[in-house]
Design an enzyme around this catalytic site. Sequence first.
Site, PDB file in Angstrom:
ATOM      1  N   GLY A 148      10.434   6.190  35.573  1.00 34.64           N
ATOM      2  CA  GLY A 148       9.972   5.060  36.359  1.00 34.64           C
ATOM      3  C   GLY A 148      10.457   4.980  37.792  1.00 34.64           C
ATOM      4  N   CYS A 154     -20.502   6.968  44.598  1.00 34.59           N
ATOM      5  CA  CYS A 154     -21.274   5.739  44.770  1.00 34.59           C
ATOM      6  C   CYS A 154     -20.538   4.515  44.234  1.00 34.59           C
ATOM      7  CB  CYS A 154     -22.616   5.898  44.077  1.00 34.59           C
ATOM      8  SG  CYS A 154     -23.444   7.371  44.658  1.00 34.59           S
ATOM      9  N   GLU A 155     -19.453   4.166  44.849  1.00 34.24           N
ATOM     10  CA  GLU A 155     -18.682   2.972  44.507  1.00 34.24           C
ATOM     11  C   GLU A 155     -18.002   2.524  45.804  1.00 34.24           C
ATOM     12  OE1 GLU A 155     -17.526   1.777  41.248  1.00 34.24           O
ATOM     13  OE2 GLU A 155     -18.405   3.343  40.014  1.00 34.24           O
ATOM     14  N   TYR A 185       0.077  11.799  39.050  1.00 32.91           N
ATOM     15  CA  TYR A 185      -1.055  10.938  38.699  1.00 32.91           C
ATOM     16  C   TYR A 185      -2.237  11.156  39.650  1.00 32.91           C
ATOM     17  CZ  TYR A 185       2.800   8.958  36.088  1.00 32.91           C
ATOM     18  OH  TYR A 185       3.888   8.821  35.270  1.00 32.91           O
ATOM     19  N   GLU A 195      13.275  10.292  31.500  1.00 34.04           N
ATOM     20  CA  GLU A 195      11.851  10.667  31.407  1.00 34.04           C
ATOM     21  C   GLU A 195      11.140  10.527  32.752  1.00 34.04           C
ATOM     22  OE1 GLU A 195      10.143   7.928  28.615  1.00 34.04           O
ATOM     23  OE2 GLU A 195      11.493   8.487  26.990  1.00 34.04           O
ATOM     24  N   PRO A 196      11.629  11.158  33.813  1.00 29.85           N
ATOM     25  CA  PRO A 196      10.963  10.984  35.108  1.00 29.85           C
ATOM     26  C   PRO A 196       9.689  11.804  35.226  1.00 29.85           C
ATOM     27  CG  PRO A 196      12.794  12.501  35.341  1.00 29.85           C
ATOM     28  CD  PRO A 196      12.780  12.065  33.898  1.00 29.85           C
ATOM     29  N   ARG A 255       6.840  10.823  38.129  1.00 31.97           N
ATOM     30  CA  ARG A 255       6.493  10.703  39.546  1.00 31.97           C
ATOM     31  C   ARG A 255       7.600  11.236  40.463  1.00 31.97           C
ATOM     32  NH1 ARG A 255       3.139   6.439  41.273  1.00 31.97           N
ATOM     33  NH2 ARG A 255       3.734   5.390  39.344  1.00 31.97           N
TER      34      ARG A 255
HETATM   35  N1  LLP Z   1       8.011   7.606  29.991  1.00 38.08           N
HETATM   36  C1  LLP Z   1       7.021   6.842  29.519  1.00 38.08           C
HETATM   37  C2  LLP Z   1       7.078   6.375  28.126  1.00 38.08           C
HETATM   38  C3  LLP Z   1       5.942   6.488  30.359  1.00 38.08           C
HETATM   39  O1  LLP Z   1       4.982   5.707  29.878  1.00 38.08           O
HETATM   40  C4  LLP Z   1       5.907   6.946  31.693  1.00 38.08           C
HETATM   41  C5  LLP Z   1       4.799   6.606  32.585  1.00 38.08           C
HETATM   42  C6  LLP Z   1       6.969   7.766  32.133  1.00 38.08           C
HETATM   43  C7  LLP Z   1       8.015   8.056  31.262  1.00 38.08           C
HETATM   44  C8  LLP Z   1       7.022   8.344  33.527  1.00 38.08           C
HETATM   45  O2  LLP Z   1       7.084   7.360  34.489  1.00 38.08           O
HETATM   46  P1  LLP Z   1       7.323   7.771  36.022  1.00 38.08           P
HETATM   47  O3  LLP Z   1       8.700   8.364  36.125  1.00 38.08           O
HETATM   48  O4  LLP Z   1       6.295   8.749  36.371  1.00 38.08           O
HETATM   49  O5  LLP Z   1       7.179   6.505  36.755  1.00 38.08           O
HETATM   50  N2  LLP Z   1      -0.843   6.155  36.682  1.00 38.08           N
HETATM   51  C9  LLP Z   1       0.159   5.306  37.274  1.00 38.08           C
HETATM   52  C10 LLP Z   1       1.517   5.493  36.620  1.00 38.08           C
HETATM   53  C11 LLP Z   1       1.486   5.276  35.130  1.00 38.08           C
HETATM   54  C12 LLP Z   1       2.804   5.512  34.458  1.00 38.08           C
HETATM   55  C13 LLP Z   1       2.657   5.525  32.978  1.00 38.08           C
HETATM   56  N3  LLP Z   1       3.851   5.823  32.258  1.00 38.08           N
HETATM   57  C14 LLP Z   1       0.205   5.550  38.775  1.00 38.08           C
HETATM   58  O6  LLP Z   1      -0.578   6.376  39.269  1.00 38.08           O
HETATM   59  O7  LLP Z   1       0.948   4.914  39.473  1.00 38.08           O
END
Ligand code: LLP
Length: 417
Positions: A239, A343-344, A371, A273-274, A276
Amino acid sequence: MTFLEPVEGELRLEGMPLAEIARRFGTPCYVYSRAAIEAAFRDFDEGLGALDHLVCYAVKASSNLAILDVLARLGAGFDIVSGGELARVLAAGGRADRVIFSGVGKTEAEMRLALEAGIKCFNVESEPELERLESVAAALGRRAPVALRINPDVDARTHPYISTGMAGNKFGIPHARARGAYQHAARLPHLEVVGIGCHIGSQILETAPLDEALERVLELATALAADGISLRHIDVGGGLGIRYRDEEAPDIRAYCARLAARLAGRREQVLLEPGRAIAGAAGLLLTRVEYLKLDKAKRFAVVDASMSELLRPALYESWHPIVPVGTGAARESARYDVVGPVCESSDVHGLDRELAVAPGDLLAILAAGAYGMAMSSNYNSRPRPCEVLVDRGAALEVRARETPESLFALERRLPTR
Ligand code: LLP
């Protein structure tokens, strides 16, 4: 993206001119820097120092086999949310015993696949999922390693679509029910309780909510120990946000150092769990200006990438930097809405951007490594773009551009009468 720099009037990634990538592979095209992915992974891995840990890359952020391969070679674990992601990790050389499986809707088939592969842990998100996993494991004559994902009811203070740790979200087992759920899990003969986890959202910019969630998880771990349930790992989730515009994103090394200090001396392994924070800044979307459309009220730069290739601005109104690839040529600067051909009206990459561009010029949409391709679609029957990995100055096509025929290869016309 630190591996991107202007050299002699053109943008280069790890020394490779983006214009040359466009010439060789066409546009639109996703381009990633191997060095940037590795540097971000190391920020986590080295930042946690001597703490017993495993950085499990969230595959959903960007799941090309080459990216998974780069990370597997560094010893990464993987956080998956589907059978498809498990297949990718294994095909990319990832180790099953470093895979954790998250998600609220695991099917029986996915559970079977993951059990047979021998994954490290199922992050179970509900009591009914415990029952299902018990019966699938029993049928296979195995014991399934489980951690419960706790919903700590903490506000991550991020976009509502990507906030996951509050009582109203579908994710995790409510904090108040967790102890009972653990006691139940511990009695199920084909489950082995190994961990606890949480994940409160994405693009988190303040670490206070992450700290608060961790404290709730640690309190629970203490309570569980008193119940005779000892855990092998604590999963603090992912996150961490990145800078898209002018956000103050958390410093990964500083965050990890604080985490290591807080958890020093504990017996449990620490999992992260990174997604992004590893892939986001490492990738960009290369696109070409097709037209400058100068209407009375607005000026539009119509480019050859659309919301089909990069959905984030349309879905979250997110802001990505958009920069010209050639920085040398004399151009008149003006404000444009940078839009795609779909087309949006929401098919917009950026509003009111000051740009000095002409038709035929290349633009780079930055911070698109997470993403981006992963959420792309074939809307408007657009073939998905190719993906290129720049690796020490060489450009490698790691996914070919789709063809129109490949889009309908699985479709059938009516039978002839
Ligand atoms: N672990 C779990 C259980 C998750 O659901 C997610 C992301 C992550 C780890 C990784 O999170 P991160 O480190 O990437 O923030 N599509 C959206 C982001 C959706 C995230 C969903 N879950 C966007 O483009 O901002």
